[in-house]
Write a protein that holds these residues in place. Structure first.
Motif, mmCIF file in Angstrom:
data_model
loop_
_atom_site.group_PDB
_atom_site.id
_atom_site.type_symbol
_atom_site.label_atom_id
_atom_site.label_comp_id
_atom_site.label_asym_id
_atom_site.label_seq_id
_atom_site.Cartn_x
_atom_site.Cartn_y
_atom_site.Cartn_z
ATOM 1 N N ARG A 187 0.888 -1.325 -0.032
ATOM 2 C CA ARG A 187 -0.043 0.093 -0.031
ATOM 3 C C ARG A 187 0.900 1.353 0.008
ATOM 4 N NH1 ARG A 187 -3.186 -3.582 3.372
ATOM 5 N NH2 ARG A 187 -1.791 -2.510 5.486
ATOM 6 N N ALA A 188 2.161 1.026 0.404
ATOM 7 C CA ALA A 188 3.288 2.360 0.468
ATOM 8 C C ALA A 188 4.308 1.893 0.027
ATOM 9 C CB ALA A 188 3.094 3.050 1.604
ATOM 10 N N ARG A 189 5.209 2.738 -0.272
ATOM 11 C CA ARG A 189 6.697 2.452 -0.543
ATOM 12 C C ARG A 189 7.471 3.453 0.361
ATOM 13 N NH1 ARG A 189 9.820 4.033 -5.092
ATOM 14 N NH2 ARG A 189 8.524 5.973 -5.492
ATOM 15 N N LEU A 190 8.488 2.698 1.085
ATOM 16 C CA LEU A 190 9.279 3.428 2.026
ATOM 17 C C LEU A 190 10.378 4.411 1.123
ATOM 18 C CD1 LEU A 190 10.114 3.929 4.759
ATOM 19 C CD2 LEU A 190 11.504 2.019 4.678
ATOM 20 N N LEU A 191 10.319 5.646 1.227
ATOM 21 C CA LEU A 191 11.492 6.222 0.452
ATOM 22 C C LEU A 191 12.574 6.802 1.396
ATOM 23 C CD1 LEU A 191 8.805 8.996 -1.455
ATOM 24 C CD2 LEU A 191 9.830 6.844 -2.158
ATOM 25 N N LEU A 192 12.123 7.107 2.662
ATOM 26 C CA LEU A 192 13.137 7.411 3.595
ATOM 27 C C LEU A 192 12.960 6.868 4.983
ATOM 28 C CD1 LEU A 192 15.828 9.415 3.978
ATOM 29 C CD2 LEU A 192 14.027 10.905 4.903
ATOM 30 N N GLN A 193 14.087 6.397 5.636
ATOM 31 C CA GLN A 193 13.826 5.854 6.993
ATOM 32 C C GLN A 193 15.362 6.404 7.883
ATOM 33 O OE1 GLN A 193 12.762 2.000 7.995
ATOM 34 N NE2 GLN A 193 13.970 1.994 10.046
ATOM 35 N N GLU A 194 15.290 7.632 8.222
ATOM 36 C CA GLU A 194 16.794 8.000 8.860
ATOM 37 C C GLU A 194 16.580 8.397 10.310
ATOM 38 O OE1 GLU A 194 19.224 10.485 6.305
ATOM 39 O OE2 GLU A 194 17.841 11.815 7.156
ATOM 40 N N HIS A 195 17.551 7.967 10.990
ATOM 41 C CA HIS A 195 17.606 8.270 12.693
ATOM 42 C C HIS A 195 18.529 9.542 12.680
ATOM 43 C CE1 HIS A 195 18.631 8.254 16.963
ATOM 44 N NE2 HIS A 195 17.475 7.486 16.886
ATOM 45 N N GLY A 196 18.132 10.329 13.703
ATOM 46 C CA GLY A 196 19.038 11.774 13.852
ATOM 47 C C GLY A 196 18.546 12.480 15.028
ATOM 48 N N ASP A 197 18.860 13.502 15.158
ATOM 49 C CA ASP A 197 18.732 14.520 16.444
ATOM 50 C C ASP A 197 16.912 14.659 16.634
ATOM 51 O OD1 ASP A 197 21.065 14.678 17.375
ATOM 52 O OD2 ASP A 197 21.322 16.675 16.392
ATOM 53 N N HIS A 198 16.493 14.732 17.493
ATOM 54 C CA HIS A 198 15.125 15.276 17.975
ATOM 55 C C HIS A 198 15.094 16.543 18.805
ATOM 56 C CE1 HIS A 198 10.544 14.894 18.405
ATOM 57 N NE2 HIS A 198 10.745 14.544 19.804
ATOM 58 N N LEU A 199 15.540 16.038 20.074
ATOM 59 C CA LEU A 199 15.792 17.386 21.085
ATOM 60 C C LEU A 199 17.154 16.995 21.692
ATOM 61 C CD1 LEU A 199 11.989 17.290 22.525
ATOM 62 C CD2 LEU A 199 13.255 19.095 21.705
ATOM 63 N N PRO A 200 18.200 17.358 20.946
ATOM 64 C CA PRO A 200 19.420 17.092 21.389
ATOM 65 C C PRO A 200 19.907 17.643 22.983
ATOM 66 C CG PRO A 200 19.665 18.709 19.760
ATOM 67 C CD PRO A 200 18.281 17.952 19.891
ATOM 68 N N GLY A 201 19.089 18.597 23.095
ATOM 69 C CA GLY A 201 19.351 19.090 24.740
ATOM 70 C C GLY A 201 18.917 18.181 25.871
ATOM 71 N N ILE A 202 18.064 17.270 25.552
ATOM 72 C CA ILE A 202 17.792 16.085 26.411
ATOM 73 C C ILE A 202 18.170 14.931 26.127
ATOM 74 C CG2 ILE A 202 15.706 17.521 27.693
ATOM 75 C CD1 ILE A 202 13.927 15.507 25.855
ATOM 76 N N GLY A 203 19.186 14.898 25.040
ATOM 77 C CA GLY A 203 19.644 13.482 24.477
ATOM 78 C C GLY A 203 18.773 12.672 23.541
ATOM 79 N N MET A 204 17.729 13.299 23.241
ATOM 80 C CA MET A 204 16.632 12.397 22.412
ATOM 81 C C MET A 204 16.862 12.634 21.034
ATOM 82 S SD MET A 204 13.604 10.684 23.293
ATOM 83 C CE MET A 204 13.043 11.226 24.690
ATOM 84 N N GLY A 205 16.744 11.161 20.297
ATOM 85 C CA GLY A 205 16.717 11.123 18.882
ATOM 86 C C GLY A 205 15.273 10.776 18.205
ATOM 87 N N ALA A 206 15.453 10.602 16.976
ATOM 88 C CA ALA A 206 14.068 10.307 16.492
ATOM 89 C C ALA A 206 14.227 9.765 15.032
ATOM 90 C CB ALA A 206 12.880 11.514 16.153
ATOM 91 N N THR A 207 13.413 9.047 14.640
ATOM 92 C CA THR A 207 13.708 8.554 13.115
ATOM 93 C C THR A 207 12.522 9.039 12.472
ATOM 94 O OG1 THR A 207 14.565 6.288 13.790
ATOM 95 C CG2 THR A 207 13.573 6.298 11.687
ATOM 96 N N VAL A 208 12.906 9.693 11.135
ATOM 97 C CA VAL A 208 11.969 10.161 10.383
ATOM 98 C C VAL A 208 11.786 9.183 9.138
ATOM 99 C CG1 VAL A 208 11.757 12.092 8.644
ATOM 100 C CG2 VAL A 208 12.672 12.516 10.828
ATOM 101 N N TYR A 209 10.378 9.221 8.823
ATOM 102 C CA TYR A 209 10.270 8.119 7.742
ATOM 103 C C TYR A 209 9.415 8.999 6.749
ATOM 104 C CZ TYR A 209 10.445 4.768 11.657
ATOM 105 O OH TYR A 209 10.888 4.081 12.573
ATOM 106 N N VAL A 210 9.460 8.688 5.456
ATOM 107 C CA VAL A 210 8.736 9.116 4.326
ATOM 108 C C VAL A 210 8.251 8.297 3.433
ATOM 109 C CG1 VAL A 210 8.433 10.727 2.445
ATOM 110 C CG2 VAL A 210 10.163 11.424 4.276
ATOM 111 N N LEU A 211 6.880 7.647 3.525
ATOM 112 C CA LEU A 211 6.387 6.726 2.832
ATOM 113 C C LEU A 211 5.601 7.552 1.601
ATOM 114 C CD1 LEU A 211 6.793 5.565 5.501
ATOM 115 C CD2 LEU A 211 4.672 3.950 4.977
ATOM 116 N N GLU A 212 5.263 6.824 0.511
ATOM 117 C CA GLU A 212 4.557 7.311 -0.814
ATOM 118 C C GLU A 212 3.390 6.351 -0.882
ATOM 119 O OE1 GLU A 212 5.084 8.482 -5.567
ATOM 120 O OE2 GLU A 212 6.360 7.026 -4.508
ATOM 121 N N VAL A 213 2.110 6.743 -0.923
ATOM 122 C CA VAL A 213 1.080 5.845 -0.981
ATOM 123 C C VAL A 213 0.857 5.454 -2.425
ATOM 124 C CG1 VAL A 213 -1.479 5.883 -1.087
ATOM 125 C CG2 VAL A 213 -0.067 7.113 0.901
ATOM 126 N N VAL A 214 0.647 4.054 -2.608
ATOM 127 C CA VAL A 214 0.673 3.630 -3.849
ATOM 128 C C VAL A 214 -0.750 3.768 -4.296
ATOM 129 C CG1 VAL A 214 0.803 1.431 -5.001
ATOM 130 C CG2 VAL A 214 2.437 1.888 -3.408
#
Ligand SMILES: C[S@@+](CC[C@H](N)C(=O)[O-])C[C@H]1O[C@@H](n2cnc3c(N)ncnc32)[C@H](O)[C@@H]1O
Length: 205
Positions: free
Chosen positions: A178-205
């Protein structure tokens, strides 16, 4: 850096009713506190969407837009028509002040969003789904708002990712075709509290 006042409580919010009053109370100091902690995800998601988008005039939904930090980044990268929706009227007041939205909607937790199916080319959920924010079940409804070929961008912070259901929900969309994964990338979210986040981009088929 000042000690987080609301940030250290946010990940303990555990019901829609608590979320609404919590974010209403936080609205006045949200931008200052979160910016002081280096909030990186709005810029990361906006840059990622800009790298995949083909039509910057297509309507964009900023789901759980809060005070509009996410909408401001979507505007920065060139999206022209941005709507926001959130359960907190106080956060929406902050979003209105940013002056980047075509329309802002107040939603009710547990009831369908006041938005038409298939009416968006892009849906962004920035810091919006997970512990302390909207439930994972919103993914179904958000995907339904997109036209075929539409882009869905979502971030899950490290705390949220400790629950495997979140990643699995996105994986199931891809596995079902139902979707294609275009991006899955971990990085900073709130570096001040040492929290990261993964960002995903999906394209709906
Ligand atoms: C961490 S803030 C993120 C706001 C904005 N996207 C940003 O990046 O600054 C989480 C937002 O989710 C909203 N929220 C929580 N539960 C929600 C729900 N069920 N539906 C819509 N918004 C919700 C809160 O009111 C709050 O504005």
């Amino acid at each position: 850096m000042t000690a987080p006042r609301f940030l250290d409580q946010a990940y303990r919010v555990n019901s829609p009713e608590t979320a609404r009053s919590f974010y209403d109370d936080w609205a006045g100091s949200y931008d200052t506190e979160i910016t002081q902690n280096g909030y990186a995800t709005p810029g990361r998601i906006a840059d990622a969407l800009a790298s995949f988008a083909r039509d910057f005039s297509a309507p964009v939904l900023d789901f759980a837009c809060g005070t509009g930090l996410s909408g401001a980044q979507l505007k920065r990268v060139g999206f022209a028509v941005i709507d926001g929706v959130d359960i907190s009227s106080e956060m929406l007041d902050g979003a209105a002040e940013k002056g980047v939205y075509r329309a802002l909607h107040l939603s009710q937790p547990g009831t369908p969003l006041p938005l038409g199916k298939g009416s968006y080319g892009v849906v962004a959920a920035v810091g919006a789904i997970g512990h302390g924010a909207a439930p994972l079940s919103m993914v179904d409804e958000l995907l339904g708002l997109l036209q075929p070929g539409g882009l869905f961008a979502v971030s899950f912070n490290d705390k949220t990712l400790s629950d495997p259901d979140y990643q699995a929900r996105l994986d199931s969309e891809v596995a079902a075709g139902r979707a294609r994964l275009l991006l899955q990338e971990h990085g900073d979210h709130l570096p001040g509290i040492g929290m990261g986040a993964t960002v995903y981009v999906l394209e709906v088929v």
